[in-house]
Write a protein that holds these residues in place. Structure first.
Motif, PDB file in Angstrom:
ATOM      1  N   VAL A  15      -6.019  28.417  -3.183  1.00 39.94           N
ATOM      2  CA  VAL A  15      -6.872  29.607  -3.139  1.00 39.94           C
ATOM      3  C   VAL A  15      -7.455  29.897  -4.523  1.00 39.94           C
ATOM      4  N   ILE A  26      -0.293  26.883  -1.602  1.00 44.62           N
ATOM      5  CA  ILE A  26      -1.402  27.618  -0.980  1.00 44.62           C
ATOM      6  C   ILE A  26      -2.092  28.483  -2.026  1.00 44.62           C
ATOM      7  N   GLU A  27      -1.294  29.162  -2.857  1.00 45.59           N
ATOM      8  CA  GLU A  27      -1.858  30.008  -3.910  1.00 45.59           C
ATOM      9  C   GLU A  27      -2.690  29.170  -4.887  1.00 45.59           C
ATOM     10  N   ALA A  35      -3.861  34.537  -0.400  1.00 45.79           N
ATOM     11  CA  ALA A  35      -2.815  33.554  -0.095  1.00 45.79           C
ATOM     12  C   ALA A  35      -1.705  34.184   0.736  1.00 45.79           C
TER      13      ALA A  35
END
Length: 667
Positions: A98, A94-95, A259
């Motif tokens: 982002v 996810i990070e 995130a």
């Protein structure tokens, strides 16, 4: 003084009123009129429409309660491709997503929404009226399923705008509807649906819209395809605008900036997942700003501004009620868990395989234990472990059987093997299972001769061996005397048996059930040797030298052909005219020649077709990803296999790229 409405005006008024009341009831759960009042207005509308057939409107609320049988679905090309999403599986990914977006969009915000386990759909409206509903299909071309979608009460047929509108979302089957449907299927002695998604897809694609009507589907809409035409600047504003137009929009969503915020919200919804009245298998993360979305664009398969977080395999607890063993065609004994029914990843699970005695011991499974269940790969139920702290002195240690449960013969556990076997060749269970396997689709593909029919014919002593399948024509008159066996049905069965004689050698080899020779091994042997006689004559060393066969499988093949009853079976089949040869396919050179390839995700072409193409190009098609994998070819909704390939650095290839390589090989 109130103006008297004409009957045409009254019809239009009733249609709008009933549309409004349906949205209040199904979407907002806040009806402003009673059920009786709604029914009264509906009956008035039906009566007026019958009186004025010239005012017929396929979008009328009255048409939602009338089924229609169609001849087929018209193909429709989407004005803009319906894309699938890429996947992320953990906070780190996810990070990464982002951070990647932040490089192209200043101070990005993200809308996090539910990812439904249903059927993607596009709705089109013109001049305030519903025009059609189209499935995603292959993303470029879908099917017009408007008649079926009209039966879904929460979908508006009229909206308060004259501009063209296209919204996209997901048609799904609520959990309650799914439970009711399977209860009905069981009552009618029909096969149960595996999960709500399959049930929803099957309902939408049924040519009889009455089926869809009675299965009580619903939908959520999450993408306003032409939102910018309405001056909307964000995904959040687009969702609100759709809701104002009367579309069902899920309130479970959140605008996040980091995130951490995204992941925390995903975890929060993940904890509530089991309590939702519909199935979700993840969460979707979208860049909020629509201009930034447009600027970032798309790849060949997916938008660059959005991704889907897939929930890890769901684990639930239930009770282990019993363990029973079954006997396979090779005599292998398989223990199975009988579970207190529990829903796991959208499916009601009441049984799971336990594989062998060692697994039961290693997990310390006892009758009446509370156990943890999950779906392996979101498909196959498995027992993960017992929960010893939940024991209450009612648990009973399981004693593995020493005798076959069907014929009573002593079970044997071969040295170096984990499984027990019934080695009695006359065991009824082995006989029936061997015939079921022989007639199955991947073997001799004898349509009309399914599991239940084989079991029934065995009970009547019509089928006691594979040979009896090809003797069945001699007992045609006896079959016609049996209840449920018509002349047309019997003749069709016999025709299918006769047609099976022409199947390729690979099918026959697989159908014989030679231990360790699966579908792939049978194809390799048939292709390499070309005939049954050549395989029978091959030495163990010659068999072991064939790529992907190996020494242990070679021993098993030689052991099979050393048994006199197996030799007699093959000679019988040869006399009956069963094909014993295979044409060798000339393999084209390609980037896949000599490579190990894994297929994953939903492909536009049939999985078997893709596999055949790859094998014709010299590839070895494997089922799992490892460091030895050369390529992973992925379709829609590719999951853990694609993620593992990315982690290992294995080259990935989209289905479109695969098709291009196939074209290159042909050229």
């Amino acid at each position: 003084m109130r103006t008297q409405l004409t009957e045409q005006q009254r019809i239009e008024q009733l249609r709008k009123l009933l549309e409004k009341y349906a949205i209040e009831y199904y979407d907002n759960d806040a009806p402003s009129v009673s059920d009786q009042e709604y029914d009264r207005l509906m009956q008035e509308l039906i009566a007026l429409e019958e009186k004025h057939p010239e005012l017929d409107d396929p979008n009328s609320p009255s048409r939602r309660i009338i089924g229609q049988v169609m001849e087929g679905f018209e193909k429709v090309v989407h004005a803009q491709r319906m894309l699938s999403l890429g996947n992320v599986f953990n906070k780190e990914e996810i990070e990464e997503f982002v951070n990647r977006v932040a490089k192209e969009a200043k101070d990005p915000e993200f809308v996090v929404e539910c990812k439904y386990d249903g059927l993607a759909m596009s709705l089109e409206y013109e001049n305030g009226r519903f025009v059609r509903a189209v499935t995603r299909g292959d993303g470029v071309t879908g099917e017009d399923v408007s008649n079926n979608v009209r039966t879904i009460a929460s979908i508006p047929m009229y909206i308060d705008t004259r501009e063209r509108v296209e919204v996209r979302g997901e048609v799904y089957m609520p959990k309650k509807s799914f439970e009711n449907l399977n209860t009905l299927q069981a009552t009618l002695h029909l096969p149960l649906f595996a999960n709500p998604r399959n049930a929803a897809a099957g309902s939408i694609r049924n040519l009889d819209s009455t089926v869809c009507l009675h299965r009580k589907l619903d939908a959520y809409w999450y993408y306003f395809q032409n939102a910018r035409d309405f001056g909307l600047r964000t995904q959040e504003a687009a969702l609100d605008a759709m809701k104002d137009m009367g579309f069902r929009v899920n309130p479970i969503r959140k605008v996040c900036k980091t995130a951490d915020e995204i992941y925390d919200f995903i975890e929060e919804i993940g904890r509530q997942r089991g309590e939702l009245p519909y199935e979700i298998d993840g969460m979707v993360i979208k860049l909020n700003d629509l201009e930034d979305q447009q600027r970032m664009g798309i790849t060949a398969k997916a938008p660059r501004y959005a991704t889907a977080y897939k929930f890890p395999a769901e684990e639930v607890q239930t009770r282990l009620l019993d363990i029973f063993v079954s006997v396979g065609r090779t005599g292998r004994i398989t223990p199975n868990a009988v579970l207190e029914p529990v829903r796991v990843a959208g499916t009601l699970v009441s049984k799971a395989t336990l594989h062998n005695e060692d697994m039961i011991k290693s997990k310390d499974l006892r009758i009446n234990d509370i156990v943890v269940i999950r779906k392996a790969g979101e498909i196959i139920p498995e027992v993960v472990k017992s929960v010893p702290e939940r024991r209450d002195d009612t648990q009973i240690p399981y004693q593995y059987p020493t005798d076959c449960p069907v014929c009573g013969s002593k079970l044997v556990r071969l040295e170096g093997e984990a499984e027990h076997f019934c080695i009695n060749p006359d065991c009824p269970a082995r006989i029936v299972e061997s015939m079921i396997h022989f007639a199955s689709r991947d073997a001799m593909d004898i349509d009309s001769l399914g599991d239940k029919k084989i079991e029934q014919l065995h009970e009547w002593h019509f089928l006691n061996s594979i040979e009896d399948i090809y003797r069945l024509h001699r007992r045609r008159e006896e079959l016609l005397e049996k209840k449920g066996y018509s002349q047309k049905g019997v003749d069709k069965l016999l025709e299918h048996i006769e047609a099976s004689k022409k199947r390729p050698l690979a099918n026959l080899l697989f159908g014989l059930g030679i231990r360790l020779v699966g579908k792939k091994g049978a194809a390799i042997l048939a292709e390499h040797f070309g005939s049954m006689d050549a395989i029978r004559a091959a030495s163990e060393d010659e068999l072991a030298a064939v790529k992907f066969i190996g020494g242990v499988t070679a021993q098993s093949i030689r052991a099979y052909f050393s048994e006199q009853e197996n030799v007699e079976l093959i000679e019988f089949l040869k006399r009956e005219g069963v094909n014993m040869t295979q044409e060798r396919v000339e393999k084209k050179e390609s980037v896949f020649t000599g490579k190990t390839v894994v297929l994953t995700g939903r492909l536009k072409m049939a999985r078997n077709e893709a596999k055949k193409i790859l094998e014709s190009l010299g590839a070895n098609v494997a089922g799992s990803v490892s460091k030895k994998t050369d390529y992973v070819i992925y379709g829609e909704d590719a999951g853990s296999k694609l993620a593992k390939a990315q982690a290992l650095g294995v080259p990935q290839m989209s289905e479109e790229q695969f098709e291009q390589e196939v074209d290159n090989a042909k050229a």
